[in-house]
Design a protein around this motif. Structure first.
Motif: not given
Lengths: 301, 327
Positions: A123-137
């Motif tokens: 609830f307190l924080f999200g991973p952020g757009i860029i790291p999520s994108y890099l992971l999925v990539n």
């Protein structure tokens, strides 16, 4: 219909007149745009030309736009993709959520507190757009439908709602199952789930609406426009007003059914309606359950 | 985000037997043998959260790198705080921060009070049928996607929308409220109100339902008219919820909603529509400057986390329950 309490004063003239006006305005603010969109989507070329655009007064109604959209082409495909993603995603999310909610419903069990903490901390924080994108990539999921399901499969909120419901089930029932020799999986399936239909339905519908409405994941992870879900189609052709590709209207133009081709505006509005209809269909169920307090109870803690 | 979650209170039913078992000193092995099915059930969610939430959180190290997709995280050079110092000297970044904060401020003034007013209005209705009907209507847009909401607004007040059309028919100059940078902040607030004001009302309705009706009767017997009852009973009854939500909204000051702005940024232009989240997206993914984008994202995440924690601390200070509490 309840009546006014004896100690309450007569309603004032302003209150008696003002309230209905305000309420009507509020209801209209929600309903009027939907009404205009539906009417325009059902209008013929003549009606659209005569109105000079969006149609408020229905004249010459026709389903040509829907026939064109649903007989193959971009929108039909996007609709199918959205329906499948929603169905598979909801089943998957609901499955893992039910299991985890039950697994976390017994304080005092092994690792209960640390595992609960892992869930609550999201609830307190999200991973952020860029790291999520890099992971999925790096997982090779770009342009893969799994990227529309897996990253957003678990909602900690839904999990906690369901967990607090499970915790309210009387311990005696669960103990009775155990005395009869049932394992945890059998207790979950035979005792807990039959008592939890309402909360499972609400959480399932929340997940379903979430998958249906999801747009940002597709924007990030799906580059191939042949794999776009409906919300991306809506964004490209309605919000960004790009021209519909040839063949967007499908291979059948409705001529075979004796229908005149639908005007472009009606086709656009029909896409909007197609995106709304599933939400409208499940909405009465959501409303019935959350007014009964499933969600409100969870909100109050 | 107006929903509030508190870690559920431990169920009373567990207090007896479990405590007793603990006191007799149940060994780890025994508990494992008893609880392994529960652990197995939690496993899929832990794996999903670990892989898609916690693991990418670690990926934020690229904010300190001159990241190149070809070299990967391991092969890219660490450059310390260079991305951050570049960011802090970038006017476009500060523009995004300023836009974000002003949108939060405008929403606090024009959005925040509306659900409270709606709840009071609805609560004053005598007919429960009418009340349910209105509730059904105003909750509905919450379940629409942002794409849909923006589409509907465009059809109503955009350049080719109903408003422009009507104005033209009557010989006036047509207006396009969807592409005007000057009024964009009011436009997005109006969209948020249309979509979520009804939904935001739920919390206040729940709070209103907990106010003891006997208080109203007693006040009326003492001669308090409806306005005095509103002031002395209803509003104090709502105060905890109002304070809590206000504090939470302040803690969330850097988050104004993402899809809404991505969708409208190209129509209005970055000067008015760039917020922190869209800045991260454009710099990181569209410009392809991953390390820099991640730095902006990390900045937002860390400042946001600090704000939430501060807000929560403050909520405890003024005697309210926060989002979480030490149990």
């Amino acid at each position: 219909m309840s009546t006014r309490a004896v100690w309450e004063e007569e309603p004032t003239v302003a209150g008696r007149l003002g309230k209905p006006v305000v309420l009507t305005l509020i209801a209209l603010a929600v309903a009027f745009p939907l009404y205009v969109v539906v009417v325009t989507s059902l209008s013929s070329t003549k009606a659209v030309t005569r109105a000079g655009g969006l149609v408020v007064v229905p004249r010459e109604l026709t389903v040509a736009a829907y026939v064109q959209l649903l007989s193959g082409g971009v929108v039909t495909r996007a609709l199918l993709i959205s329906v499948l993603i929603t169905a598979i995603g909801t089943a998957f999310s609901l499955g893992v959520t039910v299991l985890a909610a039950y697994g976390l419903s017994r304080p005092g069990s092994l690792f209960h507190r640390p595992l609960l903490f892992v869930v609550l901390l999201t609830f307190l924080f999200g991973p952020g757009i860029i790291p999520s994108y890099l992971l999925v990539n790096s997982l090779g999921l770009i342009d893969h439908y799994a990227s529309l399901i897996l990253p957003a499969a678990v909602s900690a909120f839904n999990l906690i709602v369901m967990r607090s419901f499970f915790m309210g089930i009387p311990a005696e029932l669960i103990d009775s199952g155990r005395i009869d020799g049932a394992g945890e999986f059998a207790i979950l399936r035979r005792i807990v789930l039959p008592l939890s239909k309402a909360v499972v339905a609400v959480v399932g519908l929340f997940y379903a609406v979430g998958y249906w409405n999801a747009f940002f994941n597709a924007l990030l992870y799906i580059n191939d426009n042949n794999k776009w879900p409906l919300q991306m189609v809506l964004r490209t052709y309605i919000v960004q007003q790009q021209p519909l590709p040839t063949g967007a209207g499908g291979v059948v133009t409705g001529a075979g059914l004796g229908l005149a081709p639908a005007p472009g505006l009606a086709i656009k509005m029909a896409i909007v309606v197609i995106a709304i209809v599933p939400v409208l269909l499940v909405y009465p169920f959501i409303q019935r359950h959350f007014t009964k307090g499933v969600i409100i109870g969870a909100v109050k803690g | 985000m107006t929903t509030v979650v508190k870690p559920p209170v431990r169920a009373a039913r567990q207090a007896g037997p479990v405590r007793a078992e603990k006191r007799t000193g149940m060994g780890f092995r025994h508990r494992l043998r008893r609880d392994w099915p529960l652990l197995l059930m939690v496993l899929p969610v832990i794996v999903l959260l670990g892989l898609f939430h916690y693991f990418p959180t670690l990926g934020n190290v690229i904010a300190f790198q001159d990241y190149s997709p070809y070299a990967g995280i391991r092969g890219s050079d660490f450059i310390g705080f260079a991305n951050f110092s570049r960011m802090f000297s970038e006017p476009a970044f500060w523009k995004a921060v300023a836009n974000t904060l002003s949108i939060t401020a405008v929403q606090l003034v024009f959005f925040f009070p509306i659900p409270i007013g709606l709840a009071l209005l609805l609560n004053s209705l005598l007919s429960s049928k009418l009340r349910n009907l209105i509730q059904g209507v105003v909750y509905l847009p919450h379940f629409f996607s942002w794409v849909l909401v923006v589409s509907l607004f465009q059809q109503m007040i955009g350049g080719a929308g109903l408003l422009a059309q009507t104005l033209r028919d009557h010989g006036h100059q047509a207006v396009d409220l969807m592409t005007k940078p000057d009024t964009f902040i009011l436009l997005v607030t109006a969209q948020s109100v249309w979509k979520d004001a009804g939904w935001g009302m739920i919390v206040f309705l729940a709070a209103l339902s907990t106010i003891n009706p006997a208080l109203y009767e007693a006040a009326a017997a003492d001669g308090a008219n409806r306005w005095r009852r509103l002031w002395h009973i209803t509003l104090p009854g709502l105060r905890p919820v109002i304070v809590l939500l206000l504090i939470l909204r302040l803690g969330d000051a850097l988050t104004v909603g993402f899809e809404q702005f991505i969708l409208q940024r190209s129509a209005v232009g970055g000067n008015a529509a760039e917020v922190l989240d869209t800045y991260v997206y454009y710099q990181g993914l569209l410009v392809g400057d991953f390390g820099y984008g991640a730095a902006a994202g990390l900045f937002k995440g860390v400042v946001g986390l600090v704000l939430v924690l501060l807000a929560n601390r403050f909520a405890h200070l003024v005697g309210e329950q926060g989002v979480y509490s030490r149990s």
